[in-house]
Design an enzyme around this catalytic site. Sequence first.
Site: not given
Length: 641
Positions: A32, A219-220, A250, A602
């Site tokens: 992403k 983003d995010e 997330q 991660r």
Amino acid sequence: MNYLENLNKEQKEAVLYTEGPLLIFAGAGSGKTRVLTYRVAYLIEEKGVYPTNILAITFTNKAANEMKERVGGLIGNTEGMWISTFHSACVRILRQNIESLKDFKKNFVIFDTKDQETLIKECLKELNLNDKNFPIRGVATEISRAKDMLIGPDKYYDRNMHDIRKRKLADIYSLYQKKLQKNNALDFDDILNKTVELLEQNPDVLQYYRNKFRYILVDEYQDTNFSQYTLIRLLAGEHKNLCVVGDDDQSIYSWRGADIGNILNFEKDFPGAKVIKLEQNYRSTQVILDAANSVIKNNFARKSKKLWTQKSTGRLIIYHYAVDEREEADFIMNEVERVIAEERRDLGDFAILYRTNAQSRVLEEACMSHGLPYRIVGGFKFYERKEVKDIVSYLRVIQNPDEDLSLKRIINIPKRGIGNAALDALTQYAASKADSLFSALLEVDNISRVSPKAKKGIKEFVSIMSELMGIAETEKVSKLVKEVLERTGYLDELEKGEDEESRTRAENIKELLSATFEFEALNENALLPDFLEQIALMSDIDTLEEGKSALVMMTLHSAKGLEYPFVFISGMEEGVFPSQRSYFEANQMEEERRLMYVGITRAMERLYLTAAFERTLYGSTTYNTVSQFIREIPKELLIKV
Ligand code: ATP
Ligand code: MG
């Protein structure tokens, strides 16, 4: 154009779809952030978009810098584009335009959590409330939650009319806002809220930024709160060239007001939005992904996604159940040393994650006893240290003399004979004139209740400050800091102290000086406001220096968006992770599980999970059972050692 070849079919599609709303909805490690980076490059290189027409929002300054570097790597140069966090972008907008809001001046300062607490304390005192009934942190959180929802003091009062306690909170909130304004200061939440207010109330300013930011990328997106969401809708509302990327699995900041609904409702908010899903993961082995998938599927509130990879199956996940937290830390260090020796890996390939910062102490001690260099994200609150904060307070008063909070802090540091009695008299005088404390200093001869000794001290102080304000106009920050240290006698006083404490303090002050040099190397022509802004907006993860190889430790929250070949998640016990607080609400447990999903994903090559039979944390010893998240991973993916 060759760089598009580094993308898979769906990623490429996402880069090429430049006009109109686009949601990239995808699991961890599916590229992403990479798509956003390539998209910026593509817009400029292939679509001829001006760099100044681009606004790319990242979650941390570190992520912003990385994105700038990568875009720079693809097309050579990033000048003119805004690649930054929400907060930095808003501060830039406010520096230009805040005066349209009347209540604030361009030289505003930013209050951090400590300043915020001081201010709330003052409010409680003035309102005759005590911090037993209104604990400072609790009040701060309540105000912050209201601000996340763009609820001002009046609205807060109206909504809570029937709740005595909340009515009082509304009074605190209202006074708190008045004090911020009087100090010409904004807290973190206001940085966003004032920007929204500015744009909503000033159509011409809004139009300017709508025209400027023709292409917006976020983003995010799953971790945006209501005010961020509102800001984005304001800016992108007309041209709708908005690309957001995120992963509902997330979303880990609901405690800070993030609303997973923002991403889930994107298609409703922007009718006709295109949705692209990315399912191929490029980060982790299949074993790691299987573990992540099997944990997260226990959550109900999610859209189903499944990650796959072309990478090899990979090694099994290692699970170690230690006697206590010391043995756990020891196991981790031994394992790090073993892998480095046997597989010639670098120390920087390893990250240790944990649920709360307090867990880092034992790990840190283990690193030291093993002689392993390490770095802790967020553990080292450099800018909160007394001596550093003192000097920063000087700088803040120099920039914005209206700010009483910093002024009160430093007026008698080093000692100038200005005691509490003098300070009270000055404060009252300032209040009677509805002016700032600094202006009372200028008129000290009119205030009879200030002793001659204090008057002398005040005059000295004012004259030093006036000189320093002059210096700030033209000189670099490093020069200014040196002058502050010399003219105020601050460093002198520390250097006179022979004890260890004074020595450490003097060292920290010198470290602050190096920070100014570093800052100047990266930001040519930047002056004091820019420096103060950078400090104020620094998040934990931004303090992670790259370069020298060291073991990295951080909370699971800080690890969002990052990747490491070897990842340890420590403290896998009920009551630690998932945390105690999450037992009372199903939503909270789901958020903990998402945090676990973030942690697992991660890892690129190998994942370790560790737990301890007995753990001493926050000063008490407990015997916890093993985390349910370990039980949610199929046995065949784990080896117990
Ligand atoms: P997160 O959800 O954790 O934020 P993400 O979806 O943003 O992850 P990235 O960080 O962009 O994922 O990518 C994960 C890793 O995979 C990075 O190392 C990235 O360089 C790599 N990657 C992504 N796409 C590709 C691709 N098409 N080819 C090769 N490597 C890729
Ligand atoms: Mg990412």
